[in-house]
Scaffold this motif. Structure first.
Motif, PDB file in Angstrom:
ATOM      1  N   GLU A  36      -9.876  -0.578   9.146  1.00 49.76           N
ATOM      2  CA  GLU A  36      -9.886   0.371   8.202  1.00 49.76           C
ATOM      3  C   GLU A  36      -9.335  -0.094   6.891  1.00 49.76           C
ATOM      4  O   GLU A  36      -9.803   0.304   5.785  1.00 49.76           O
ATOM      5  CB  GLU A  36      -9.550   1.836   8.643  1.00 49.76           C
ATOM      6  CG  GLU A  36     -10.194   2.829   7.600  1.00 49.76           C
ATOM      7  CD  GLU A  36      -9.812   4.069   8.221  1.00 49.76           C
ATOM      8  OE1 GLU A  36      -9.604   5.064   7.250  1.00 49.76           O
ATOM      9  OE2 GLU A  36      -9.638   4.608   9.520  1.00 49.76           O
ATOM     10  N   ASP A  37      -7.986  -0.161   7.219  1.00 47.31           N
ATOM     11  CA  ASP A  37      -7.135  -0.439   5.877  1.00 47.31           C
ATOM     12  C   ASP A  37      -7.329  -1.675   5.096  1.00 47.31           C
ATOM     13  O   ASP A  37      -7.427  -1.895   3.995  1.00 47.31           O
ATOM     14  CB  ASP A  37      -5.734  -0.549   6.543  1.00 47.31           C
ATOM     15  CG  ASP A  37      -4.921   0.645   6.996  1.00 47.31           C
ATOM     16  OD1 ASP A  37      -5.367   1.878   6.271  1.00 47.31           O
ATOM     17  OD2 ASP A  37      -4.189   0.658   7.998  1.00 47.31           O
ATOM     18  N   ILE A  38      -7.766  -2.818   5.900  1.00 46.02           N
ATOM     19  CA  ILE A  38      -7.956  -4.110   5.519  1.00 46.02           C
ATOM     20  C   ILE A  38      -9.298  -3.818   4.605  1.00 46.02           C
ATOM     21  O   ILE A  38      -9.596  -4.520   3.428  1.00 46.02           O
ATOM     22  CB  ILE A  38      -8.159  -5.136   6.541  1.00 46.02           C
ATOM     23  CG1 ILE A  38      -6.695  -5.263   7.286  1.00 46.02           C
ATOM     24  CG2 ILE A  38      -8.569  -6.366   6.083  1.00 46.02           C
ATOM     25  CD1 ILE A  38      -6.952  -6.145   8.501  1.00 46.02           C
ATOM     26  N   ILE A  39     -10.310  -3.318   5.323  1.00 50.52           N
ATOM     27  CA  ILE A  39     -11.722  -2.997   4.502  1.00 50.52           C
ATOM     28  C   ILE A  39     -11.308  -2.244   3.324  1.00 50.52           C
ATOM     29  O   ILE A  39     -11.749  -2.411   2.147  1.00 50.52           O
ATOM     30  CB  ILE A  39     -12.582  -2.327   5.341  1.00 50.52           C
ATOM     31  CG1 ILE A  39     -13.145  -3.258   6.595  1.00 50.52           C
ATOM     32  CG2 ILE A  39     -13.643  -1.759   4.804  1.00 50.52           C
ATOM     33  CD1 ILE A  39     -13.905  -2.373   7.740  1.00 50.52           C
ATOM     34  N   GLN A  40     -10.640  -1.038   3.212  1.00 44.85           N
ATOM     35  CA  GLN A  40     -10.374  -0.654   2.065  1.00 44.85           C
ATOM     36  C   GLN A  40      -9.576  -1.501   0.938  1.00 44.85           C
ATOM     37  O   GLN A  40      -9.893  -1.202  -0.425  1.00 44.85           O
ATOM     38  CB  GLN A  40      -9.367   0.749   2.389  1.00 44.85           C
ATOM     39  CG  GLN A  40     -10.140   1.918   3.014  1.00 44.85           C
ATOM     40  CD  GLN A  40      -9.177   3.116   3.408  1.00 44.85           C
ATOM     41  OE1 GLN A  40      -7.868   3.252   3.022  1.00 44.85           O
ATOM     42  NE2 GLN A  40      -9.649   4.351   3.641  1.00 44.85           N
ATOM     43  N   GLY A  41      -8.715  -2.402   1.522  1.00 47.02           N
ATOM     44  CA  GLY A  41      -8.231  -3.220   0.654  1.00 47.02           C
ATOM     45  C   GLY A  41      -9.107  -3.825  -0.160  1.00 47.02           C
ATOM     46  O   GLY A  41      -9.016  -4.123  -1.477  1.00 47.02           O
ATOM     47  N   PHE A  42     -10.000  -4.532   0.534  1.00 48.76           N
ATOM     48  CA  PHE A  42     -10.945  -5.431  -0.176  1.00 48.76           C
ATOM     49  C   PHE A  42     -11.915  -4.662  -0.977  1.00 48.76           C
ATOM     50  O   PHE A  42     -12.292  -5.286  -2.042  1.00 48.76           O
ATOM     51  CB  PHE A  42     -11.561  -6.310   1.038  1.00 48.76           C
ATOM     52  CG  PHE A  42     -10.807  -7.361   1.468  1.00 48.76           C
ATOM     53  CD1 PHE A  42     -10.526  -8.714   0.732  1.00 48.76           C
ATOM     54  CD2 PHE A  42     -10.098  -7.579   2.811  1.00 48.76           C
ATOM     55  CE1 PHE A  42      -9.566  -9.716   1.061  1.00 48.76           C
ATOM     56  CE2 PHE A  42      -9.580  -8.505   3.470  1.00 48.76           C
ATOM     57  CZ  PHE A  42      -9.271  -9.819   2.260  1.00 48.76           C
ATOM     58  N   ASP A  43     -12.195  -3.515  -0.382  1.00 38.90           N
ATOM     59  CA  ASP A  43     -13.107  -2.564  -1.430  1.00 38.90           C
ATOM     60  C   ASP A  43     -12.568  -2.426  -2.678  1.00 38.90           C
ATOM     61  O   ASP A  43     -13.184  -2.031  -3.699  1.00 38.90           O
ATOM     62  CB  ASP A  43     -13.482  -1.189  -0.510  1.00 38.90           C
ATOM     63  CG  ASP A  43     -14.499  -1.647   0.488  1.00 38.90           C
ATOM     64  OD1 ASP A  43     -15.176  -2.772   0.745  1.00 38.90           O
ATOM     65  OD2 ASP A  43     -14.528  -0.605   1.480  1.00 38.90           O
ATOM     66  N   ALA A  44     -11.029  -2.177  -2.782  1.00 39.31           N
ATOM     67  CA  ALA A  44     -10.524  -1.878  -3.858  1.00 39.31           C
ATOM     68  C   ALA A  44     -10.321  -3.066  -4.886  1.00 39.31           C
ATOM     69  O   ALA A  44      -9.904  -2.929  -6.017  1.00 39.31           O
ATOM     70  CB  ALA A  44      -9.074  -1.305  -3.509  1.00 39.31           C
ATOM     71  N   GLY A  45     -10.913  -4.311  -4.310  1.00 41.06           N
ATOM     72  CA  GLY A  45     -10.728  -5.260  -5.395  1.00 41.06           C
ATOM     73  C   GLY A  45      -9.661  -6.529  -4.827  1.00 41.06           C
ATOM     74  O   GLY A  45      -9.513  -7.415  -5.464  1.00 41.06           O
ATOM     75  N   ALA A  46      -9.116  -6.332  -3.664  1.00 40.34           N
ATOM     76  CA  ALA A  46      -8.217  -7.546  -3.259  1.00 40.34           C
ATOM     77  C   ALA A  46      -9.020  -8.630  -3.007  1.00 40.34           C
ATOM     78  O   ALA A  46     -10.177  -8.904  -2.580  1.00 40.34           O
ATOM     79  CB  ALA A  46      -7.423  -7.024  -1.918  1.00 40.34           C
ATOM     80  N   ASP A  47      -8.025  -9.770  -3.422  1.00 45.85           N
ATOM     81  CA  ASP A  47      -8.397 -11.327  -3.172  1.00 45.85           C
ATOM     82  C   ASP A  47      -8.035 -11.617  -1.987  1.00 45.85           C
ATOM     83  O   ASP A  47      -8.264 -12.758  -1.373  1.00 45.85           O
ATOM     84  CB  ASP A  47      -7.881 -12.099  -4.359  1.00 45.85           C
ATOM     85  CG  ASP A  47      -8.568 -11.595  -5.817  1.00 45.85           C
ATOM     86  OD1 ASP A  47      -9.720 -12.471  -6.044  1.00 45.85           O
ATOM     87  OD2 ASP A  47      -8.279 -10.857  -6.283  1.00 45.85           O
ATOM     88  N   ILE A  85       0.673  -1.053   0.153  1.00 45.53           N
ATOM     89  CA  ILE A  85      -0.064  -0.038   0.051  1.00 45.53           C
ATOM     90  C   ILE A  85       0.846   1.409  -0.022  1.00 45.53           C
ATOM     91  O   ILE A  85       0.703   2.190  -0.655  1.00 45.53           O
ATOM     92  CB  ILE A  85      -0.928  -0.138   1.327  1.00 45.53           C
ATOM     93  CG1 ILE A  85      -2.139  -1.025   0.890  1.00 45.53           C
ATOM     94  CG2 ILE A  85      -1.673   1.370   1.377  1.00 45.53           C
ATOM     95  CD1 ILE A  85      -3.052  -1.054   2.319  1.00 45.53           C
ATOM     96  N   ASN A  86       1.813   1.186   0.810  1.00 42.73           N
ATOM     97  CA  ASN A  86       2.944   2.322   0.976  1.00 42.73           C
ATOM     98  C   ASN A  86       3.810   2.322  -0.306  1.00 42.73           C
ATOM     99  O   ASN A  86       4.865   1.564  -0.062  1.00 42.73           O
ATOM    100  CB  ASN A  86       3.570   2.646   2.458  1.00 42.73           C
ATOM    101  CG  ASN A  86       2.174   2.665   3.387  1.00 42.73           C
ATOM    102  OD1 ASN A  86       1.385   3.644   3.248  1.00 42.73           O
ATOM    103  ND2 ASN A  86       2.694   1.918   4.387  1.00 42.73           N
ATOM    104  N   LEU A  87       4.018   3.190  -1.307  1.00 44.28           N
ATOM    105  CA  LEU A  87       4.641   3.226  -2.356  1.00 44.28           C
ATOM    106  C   LEU A  87       5.150   4.770  -2.345  1.00 44.28           C
ATOM    107  O   LEU A  87       4.481   5.652  -1.957  1.00 44.28           O
ATOM    108  CB  LEU A  87       3.901   2.842  -3.542  1.00 44.28           C
ATOM    109  CG  LEU A  87       3.387   1.485  -3.663  1.00 44.28           C
ATOM    110  CD1 LEU A  87       2.580   1.189  -4.915  1.00 44.28           C
ATOM    111  CD2 LEU A  87       4.533   0.282  -3.805  1.00 44.28           C
ATOM    112  N   PRO A  88       6.314   4.763  -2.863  1.00 46.79           N
ATOM    113  CA  PRO A  88       7.155   6.064  -2.896  1.00 46.79           C
ATOM    114  C   PRO A  88       6.247   7.271  -3.622  1.00 46.79           C
ATOM    115  O   PRO A  88       6.479   8.284  -3.348  1.00 46.79           O
ATOM    116  CB  PRO A  88       8.731   5.736  -3.373  1.00 46.79           C
ATOM    117  CG  PRO A  88       8.437   4.544  -4.445  1.00 46.79           C
ATOM    118  CD  PRO A  88       7.432   3.908  -3.423  1.00 46.79           C
TER     119      PRO A  88
END
Length: 229
Positions: free
Chosen positions: A85-96, A53-56
């Motif tokens: 909150e981060d995990i929920i956002q990740g799955f909302d973004a389409g994470a498997d 998630i954290n990219l330069p």
């Protein structure tokens, strides 16, 4: 062979992931920032993205959303951000899947296997590749050179398959031996490996240049460009 794009700015971690993925029979490609990853993501059909998630130069959540607009390739977030909150956002973004650091590499490999099995990408290798004057059909195991059929032994074909699915990468003798063991289930020693590489070279080489380069002290490298027919 499944191709996996690793989007991780920590070079040491990225290198480690590439090593373990290659050892487990995948073809990893490294990206270190969002812009590089987005360009690579659009360049070919990938089997899986492993994404921090954290990219330069951006946020991995936003990158995942952009990727999902273009294709439905599965995504695993691998990140230190472990809040609900981060995990929920990740799955909302389409994470498997969503894996937090630190992590167990063996468990990560099992999760990768599960996602690829679920998505049906394990048959992706059954295709035809072109390289130099060669045409390799992985479904029929037929290899042509200048449109003429080559007679390869099963071990020679497996070696050719490994090289063509890892173009440009230096494959150590140990990696080759492990891959041959994984595929065949029988012991292959270093002497047998040397003989098979020598025989394969004689059968595929022509006047168009080097196919398999010996990188002294390191291993072997496939030098020809690979395209899909």
């Amino acid at each position: 062979m499944e191709e996996i794009l690793i989007i991780e700015d920590d070079e040491l971690l990225n290198d480690g992931l590439c090593f373990h993925l290659q050892k487990n029979g995948y073809r990893p490609v490294a990206a270190y920032n969002a812009s590089e990853a987005y360009a690579l993501a659009a360049d070919k059909n990938w089997s899986l993205f492993i994404l921090d998630i954290n990219l330069p130069d951006g946020n991995g959540i936003n990158l995942a959303k952009k990727i999902k607009q273009k294709n439905n390739t599965p995504i695993i977030f691998l990140t230190a951000r472990d809040l609900d909150e981060d995990i929920i956002q990740g799955f909302d973004a389409g994470a498997d899947d969503y894996i937090t650091k630190p992590f167990n590499i063996k468990i990560l490999m099992q999760r990768i296997q599960a996602i690829l099995r679920r998505c049906g990408n394990h048959n992706k290798e059954k295709t035809t590749l072109l390289s130099g004057n060669l045409e390799i059909n992985f479904e029929t195991m037929a290899v042509k050179k200048n449109n003429g059929l080559l007679a390869l032994t099963p071990t020679e074909f497996k070696l050719l398959s490994i090289f063509c699915n890892n173009p440009g990468q230096i494959l150590t003798r140990q990696v080759l031996l492990e891959k041959l063991w994984d595929i065949e289930g029988n012991f292959v020693d270093e002497h047998t490996l040397t003989i098979n590489i020598s025989r394969l070279r004689k059968k595929i080489e022509d006047g168009s240049g080097t196919y398999i380069k010996t990188v002294y002290g390191m291993g072997y490298q496939w030098m020809k460009k690979i395209t899909q027919k």
